[in-house]
Design a protein around this motif. Structure first.
Motif, PDB file in Angstrom:
ATOM      1  N   LEU A 153       0.804  -1.220   0.000  1.00 17.74           N
ATOM      2  CA  LEU A 153       0.000   0.000   0.000  1.00 17.74           C
ATOM      3  C   LEU A 153       0.839   1.273   0.000  1.00 17.74           C
ATOM      4  O   LEU A 153       0.498   2.251  -0.674  1.00 17.74           O
ATOM      5  CB  LEU A 153      -0.940  -0.013   1.209  1.00 17.74           C
ATOM      6  CG  LEU A 153      -2.042  -1.091   1.186  1.00 17.74           C
ATOM      7  CD1 LEU A 153      -2.780  -1.124   2.511  1.00 17.74           C
ATOM      8  CD2 LEU A 153      -3.005  -0.845   0.038  1.00 17.74           C
ATOM      9  N   ASN A 154       1.925   1.268   0.737  1.00 19.16           N
ATOM     10  CA  ASN A 154       2.726   2.486   0.857  1.00 19.16           C
ATOM     11  C   ASN A 154       3.648   2.728  -0.332  1.00 19.16           C
ATOM     12  O   ASN A 154       4.013   3.872  -0.612  1.00 19.16           O
ATOM     13  CB  ASN A 154       3.578   2.444   2.133  1.00 19.16           C
ATOM     14  CG  ASN A 154       2.789   2.860   3.368  1.00 19.16           C
ATOM     15  OD1 ASN A 154       1.690   3.408   3.255  1.00 19.16           O
ATOM     16  ND2 ASN A 154       3.345   2.595   4.534  1.00 19.16           N
ATOM     17  N   ARG A 155       4.043   1.659  -1.036  1.00 23.66           N
ATOM     18  CA  ARG A 155       5.031   1.838  -2.108  1.00 23.66           C
ATOM     19  C   ARG A 155       4.432   1.579  -3.488  1.00 23.66           C
ATOM     20  O   ARG A 155       5.151   1.224  -4.421  1.00 23.66           O
ATOM     21  CB  ARG A 155       6.245   0.936  -1.852  1.00 23.66           C
ATOM     22  CG  ARG A 155       6.939   1.270  -0.530  1.00 23.66           C
ATOM     23  CD  ARG A 155       8.318   0.680  -0.397  1.00 23.66           C
ATOM     24  NE  ARG A 155       8.880   1.037   0.899  1.00 23.66           N
ATOM     25  CZ  ARG A 155       9.038   0.191   1.909  1.00 23.66           C
ATOM     26  NH1 ARG A 155       8.701  -1.085   1.763  1.00 23.66           N
ATOM     27  NH2 ARG A 155       9.549   0.589   3.057  1.00 23.66           N
ATOM     28  N   SER A 156       3.124   1.720  -3.585  1.00 14.24           N
ATOM     29  CA  SER A 156       2.438   1.576  -4.869  1.00 14.24           C
ATOM     30  C   SER A 156       1.537   2.791  -5.082  1.00 14.24           C
ATOM     31  O   SER A 156       0.940   3.290  -4.120  1.00 14.24           O
ATOM     32  CB  SER A 156       1.566   0.314  -4.885  1.00 14.24           C
ATOM     33  OG  SER A 156       2.285  -0.819  -4.483  1.00 14.24           O
ATOM     34  N   PRO A 157       1.405   3.270  -6.320  1.00 19.05           N
ATOM     35  CA  PRO A 157       0.405   4.313  -6.588  1.00 19.05           C
ATOM     36  C   PRO A 157      -0.976   3.798  -6.185  1.00 19.05           C
ATOM     37  O   PRO A 157      -1.367   2.691  -6.561  1.00 19.05           O
ATOM     38  CB  PRO A 157       0.509   4.515  -8.104  1.00 19.05           C
ATOM     39  CG  PRO A 157       1.900   4.077  -8.453  1.00 19.05           C
ATOM     40  CD  PRO A 157       2.193   2.934  -7.529  1.00 19.05           C
ATOM     41  N   ALA A 158      -1.700   4.593  -5.417  1.00 16.36           N
ATOM     42  CA  ALA A 158      -2.958   4.128  -4.833  1.00 16.36           C
ATOM     43  C   ALA A 158      -3.943   3.631  -5.885  1.00 16.36           C
ATOM     44  O   ALA A 158      -4.643   2.634  -5.678  1.00 16.36           O
ATOM     45  CB  ALA A 158      -3.584   5.247  -4.002  1.00 16.36           C
ATOM     46  N   LYS A 224      10.559   0.520  -3.536  1.00 13.47           N
ATOM     47  CA  LYS A 224      10.075   1.710  -4.227  1.00 13.47           C
ATOM     48  C   LYS A 224       9.947   1.449  -5.725  1.00 13.47           C
ATOM     49  O   LYS A 224      10.846   0.890  -6.341  1.00 13.47           O
ATOM     50  CB  LYS A 224      11.038   2.868  -3.978  1.00 13.47           C
ATOM     51  CG  LYS A 224      10.564   4.195  -4.547  1.00 13.47           C
ATOM     52  CD  LYS A 224      11.513   5.314  -4.167  1.00 13.47           C
ATOM     53  CE  LYS A 224      11.020   6.647  -4.722  1.00 13.47           C
ATOM     54  NZ  LYS A 224      11.948   7.759  -4.362  1.00 13.47           N
ATOM     55  N   GLY A 225       8.823   1.829  -6.295  1.00 12.89           N
ATOM     56  CA  GLY A 225       8.623   1.702  -7.728  1.00 12.89           C
ATOM     57  C   GLY A 225       8.519   0.281  -8.234  1.00 12.89           C
ATOM     58  O   GLY A 225       8.721   0.026  -9.417  1.00 12.89           O
ATOM     59  N   TRP A 226       8.149  -0.644  -7.375  1.00 11.78           N
ATOM     60  CA  TRP A 226       8.148  -2.071  -7.733  1.00 11.78           C
ATOM     61  C   TRP A 226       7.033  -2.445  -8.706  1.00 11.78           C
ATOM     62  O   TRP A 226       7.203  -3.326  -9.558  1.00 11.78           O
ATOM     63  CB  TRP A 226       7.990  -2.918  -6.471  1.00 11.78           C
ATOM     64  CG  TRP A 226       6.590  -2.893  -5.912  1.00 11.78           C
ATOM     65  CD1 TRP A 226       6.005  -1.879  -5.228  1.00 11.78           C
ATOM     66  CD2 TRP A 226       5.597  -3.914  -6.039  1.00 11.78           C
ATOM     67  NE1 TRP A 226       4.718  -2.188  -4.898  1.00 11.78           N
ATOM     68  CE2 TRP A 226       4.434  -3.450  -5.383  1.00 11.78           C
ATOM     69  CE3 TRP A 226       5.566  -5.176  -6.621  1.00 11.78           C
ATOM     70  CZ2 TRP A 226       3.263  -4.183  -5.304  1.00 11.78           C
ATOM     71  CZ3 TRP A 226       4.390  -5.924  -6.545  1.00 11.78           C
ATOM     72  CH2 TRP A 226       3.267  -5.436  -5.895  1.00 11.78           C
ATOM     73  N   LEU A 227       5.873  -1.781  -8.592  1.00 11.28           N
ATOM     74  CA  LEU A 227       4.684  -2.248  -9.297  1.00 11.28           C
ATOM     75  C   LEU A 227       4.579  -1.760 -10.740  1.00 11.28           C
ATOM     76  O   LEU A 227       4.212  -2.526 -11.648  1.00 11.28           O
ATOM     77  CB  LEU A 227       3.437  -1.817  -8.523  1.00 11.28           C
ATOM     78  CG  LEU A 227       2.086  -2.282  -9.081  1.00 11.28           C
ATOM     79  CD1 LEU A 227       2.042  -3.802  -9.174  1.00 11.28           C
ATOM     80  CD2 LEU A 227       0.941  -1.758  -8.219  1.00 11.28           C
ATOM     81  N   GLU A 228       4.887  -0.499 -10.963  1.00  8.09           N
ATOM     82  CA  GLU A 228       4.670   0.086 -12.285  1.00  8.09           C
ATOM     83  C   GLU A 228       5.385  -0.660 -13.417  1.00  8.09           C
ATOM     84  O   GLU A 228       4.778  -0.903 -14.474  1.00  8.09           O
ATOM     85  CB  GLU A 228       5.077   1.567 -12.286  1.00  8.09           C
ATOM     86  CG  GLU A 228       4.285   2.429 -11.313  1.00  8.09           C
ATOM     87  CD  GLU A 228       4.977   2.582  -9.977  1.00  8.09           C
ATOM     88  OE1 GLU A 228       5.338   1.543  -9.369  1.00  8.09           O
ATOM     89  OE2 GLU A 228       5.172   3.737  -9.541  1.00  8.09           O
ATOM     90  N   PRO A 229       6.665  -1.058 -13.256  1.00  6.92           N
ATOM     91  CA  PRO A 229       7.331  -1.778 -14.357  1.00  6.92           C
ATOM     92  C   PRO A 229       6.681  -3.121 -14.671  1.00  6.92           C
ATOM     93  O   PRO A 229       6.679  -3.550 -15.829  1.00  6.92           O
ATOM     94  CB  PRO A 229       8.766  -1.965 -13.838  1.00  6.92           C
ATOM     95  CG  PRO A 229       8.943  -0.938 -12.784  1.00  6.92           C
ATOM     96  CD  PRO A 229       7.600  -0.787 -12.153  1.00  6.92           C
ATOM     97  N   LEU A 230       6.135  -3.792 -13.662  1.00  4.04           N
ATOM     98  CA  LEU A 230       5.457  -5.071 -13.891  1.00  4.04           C
ATOM     99  C   LEU A 230       4.176  -4.855 -14.693  1.00  4.04           C
ATOM    100  O   LEU A 230       3.908  -5.554 -15.681  1.00  4.04           O
ATOM    101  CB  LEU A 230       5.131  -5.743 -12.552  1.00  4.04           C
ATOM    102  CG  LEU A 230       6.305  -6.066 -11.633  1.00  4.04           C
ATOM    103  CD1 LEU A 230       5.790  -6.671 -10.321  1.00  4.04           C
ATOM    104  CD2 LEU A 230       7.289  -7.018 -12.293  1.00  4.04           C
ATOM    105  N   LEU A 231       3.388  -3.869 -14.279  1.00  4.74           N
ATOM    106  CA  LEU A 231       2.125  -3.613 -14.964  1.00  4.74           C
ATOM    107  C   LEU A 231       2.353  -3.143 -16.396  1.00  4.74           C
ATOM    108  O   LEU A 231       1.577  -3.475 -17.304  1.00  4.74           O
ATOM    109  CB  LEU A 231       1.309  -2.571 -14.184  1.00  4.74           C
ATOM    110  CG  LEU A 231       0.846  -2.986 -12.786  1.00  4.74           C
ATOM    111  CD1 LEU A 231       0.090  -1.840 -12.121  1.00  4.74           C
ATOM    112  CD2 LEU A 231      -0.028  -4.234 -12.846  1.00  4.74           C
ATOM    113  N   ALA A 232       3.416  -2.389 -16.601  1.00  7.23           N
ATOM    114  CA  ALA A 232       3.696  -1.870 -17.942  1.00  7.23           C
ATOM    115  C   ALA A 232       3.970  -3.004 -18.925  1.00  7.23           C
ATOM    116  O   ALA A 232       3.500  -2.987 -20.067  1.00  7.23           O
ATOM    117  CB  ALA A 232       4.876  -0.903 -17.897  1.00  7.23           C
TER     118      ALA A 232
END
Length: 565
Positions: A153-158, A224-232
């Motif tokens: 929750l804290n290290r992902s865009p809500a 930090k920034g872990w989720l966005e590259p996976l989703l992309a």
């Protein structure tokens, strides 16, 4: 006078009561600044209910709402309920140092282990799909479970985390998960009996709403920034199954350490997962773009992201696999052979607590469960190449694996490619035993087996306790008389007693040729006139060597547990 004293007394008691309420609210709130840990914010319905409960006692302007305990999950109370008593073994429950974990805040700082190019890059978020994060657990330590949730929750865009689905696989204490339902975006479901990782994950995936699924273990910390590259990567191509680089959280100190980004998931013919360093050629190709996605033959299985509809189309998980083990092998084969791909994304980092043993029991025994699951994967996906698995792990032949008809039909309906295609195109580095090999497996002396001991080209070999799972104890004996481990052959440089055996690239030279004699229980060098046999007498020093052949000594007697192909 008496009435005035009465009014003063009542007023004084009211002031004391009001002060006590404010103090209680302050003390029972989370000990850290709430603004620093927004993940602990409760669901809006709970906040509203709690506000109504105390509104008659505390006015809205008497205490700042941001500091009201009713808005935040009580971390100290939750973790404190399973606090270790003085002198209690910190490792007994979870096989990691629970005391060290319990001392850490759920939102502790961890180092940003990404490459500098990742930190400088900007990720377009507007068109990224949201994900449902699915976390299964069984008797997980409360501090590590909460830290996993908080880090998501804290290290992902809500707006990219639609929900967190916790699947409690029949933990001893139902409140481990139930209490976390108070936290924003967290849903909890509980199995009525032990189901294991695979069926639990499918249950969570079936309830998920977001278009993308992200599976995590219950003792992780997202960086930090872990989720966005996976989703992309998934947004670009829904058939991609993508994983973060898995950093290491030390099981003793809980220190966080960055892992190498030069690793790929792999396996030997024993079908046990391992990390392999990329070859020199692979690393050279990546110098111009060291943060490019890494194609991997296999995933570790605990942490990955994939399109929800693709997960369903591919057949989810094998629901007849039990508890844990082999599922990463099965899903890796299935993704590659049925039209997808597996990638490790260097700009995504997630820490994981690696333990030396499982903290929970396996009904039927961990060895039998792992062998059953692995055999199911081999029978469905490996075609005739499964013979090499059975040669490396002979005991697997005796493990019942259940009905696989449904998975075979899935394979046919999806028009999946054969295992030979996988070997040729995805994992050519896995050497197929030569069809001219006489045998393939392990070479045993008492309870010890020939073992490379992790040594490389030009180094010696020795003996180690037999584990019959291949790996460093995986050998083949060819019709040309070579004793091979992968592409290395046992070589003796001098035909004199005491010469140490070395592993060298197979060349077919006379120094690498051997005969089996004395009821096939001894290895004798094949050069005519050379009476030297493989001997283990001095192996604890320099390694296995050759000595003058002697049929009466046990150090030259080998039980061939090699299985003819």
């Amino acid at each position: 006078m008496i009435r005035r004293k009465g009014r003063l007394l009542v007023g004084g008691l009211g002031l004391i009561w009001f002060t006590a309420i404010v103090y209680f609210i302050h003390k029972t709130g989370h000990s850290t600044d709430q603004d620093e840990n927004p993940a602990l914010k409760l669901k809006p319905s709970l906040i509203a209910a709690r506000r109504r409960d105390v509104s008659s006692l505390v006015t809205s302007d008497s205490v700042d709402d941001k500091q009201m305990s009713w808005q935040y999950f009580d971390e100290q109370l939750y973790v404190g309920k399973t606090k270790l008593s003085d002198g209690q073994d910190a490792y007994v429950r979870n096989k990691f140092n629970q005391a060290a974990s319990d001392k850490l805040r759920s939102n502790r700082d961890i180092p940003d282990t990404r490459h500098d190019l990742c930190k400088a890059a900007t990720q377009e978020q507007r068109h990224l799909p949201a994900t449902s994060v699915i976390i299964t657990f069984h008797n997980e330590a409360r501090s590590t479970l909460l830290r996993t949730v908080v880090s998501v929750l804290n290290r992902s865009p809500a707006h990219l985390v639609h929900e967190i689905i916790l699947v409690d696989d029949f933990s001893d204490d139902p409140s481990d998960g139930q209490e976390l339902m108070k936290i924003q975006k967290v849903h909890v479901i509980r199995n009525e009996r032990r189901e294991g990782l695979m069926r639990s994950r499918v249950k969570g995936a079936d309830l998920a709403v977001a278009p993308v699924l992200t599976f995590l273990d219950s003792h992780c910390e997202c960086n930090k920034g872990w989720l966005e590259p996976l989703l992309a990567r998934v947004a670009e191509n829904k058939t991609r199954v993508v994983c973060p680089v898995i950093d290491v959280i030390n099981m003793d100190s809980f220190s966080y350490m960055g892992a190498s980004a030069d690793l790929r998931g792999a396996f030997d013919w024993n079908l046990v997962f391992k990390w392999d360093y990329m070859s020199t050629e692979m690393r050279a190709k990546r110098r111009t773009n060291p943060i490019a996605p890494i194609s991997t033959p296999m995933i570790a299985g605990g942490l990955f992201t994939m399109d929800r509809s693709w997960f369903d189309t591919l057949g989810k998980y094998d629901m007849l696999m039990d508890i844990w083990g082999g599922e990463n092998l099965e899903i890796s084969f299935r993704v590659w052979q049925c039209g997808g791909s597996l990638e490790i994304i260097p700009c995504s980092r997630v820490g994981h607590v690696f333990r030396k043993q499982h903290p929970y029991t396996f009904p039927g025994g961990s060895g039998n469960v792992f062998a059953r699951n692995t055999r199911r994967a081999a029978e469905v996906w490996m075609d005739d190449y499964k013979q090499y698995y059975y040669s490396a792990v002979p005991s697997a032949r005796n493990v019942p694996y259940g009905n696989i008809q449904g998975r075979l039909e899935l394979k046919e309906n999806l028009h999946c490619k054969p295992f030979k295609w996988y070997l040729d195109n995805v994992f050519p580095e896995l050497k197929v035993p030569d069809s001219q090999d006489v045998a393939f497996g392990s070479i045993q002396q008492g309870h010890l087996c020939m073992d490379t001991l992790g040594h490389l080209t030009g180094q010696s070999i020795g003996l180690f306790s037999c584990h019959f799972t291949g790996g460093n104890q995986e050998w083949s004996f060819t019709k040309t008389g070579a004793i091979k481990h992968s592409d290395l052959c046992l070589d003796v440089s001098e035909f004199v007693p005491g010469s140490v055996l070395l592993m060298k690239p197979c060349t077919g030279s006379t120094t690498q040729k051997w005969l089996r004699f004395h009821n096939e229980r001894m290895f004798k060098h094949a050069v005519v006139g050379v009476d030297l046999c493989i001997d283990s007498a001095g192996q604890q020093g320099a390694g296995l060597a050759v000595q003058k052949c002697n049929t009466s000594v046990l150090s030259q007697s080998w039980k061939f547990s090699l299985n003819k192909l």
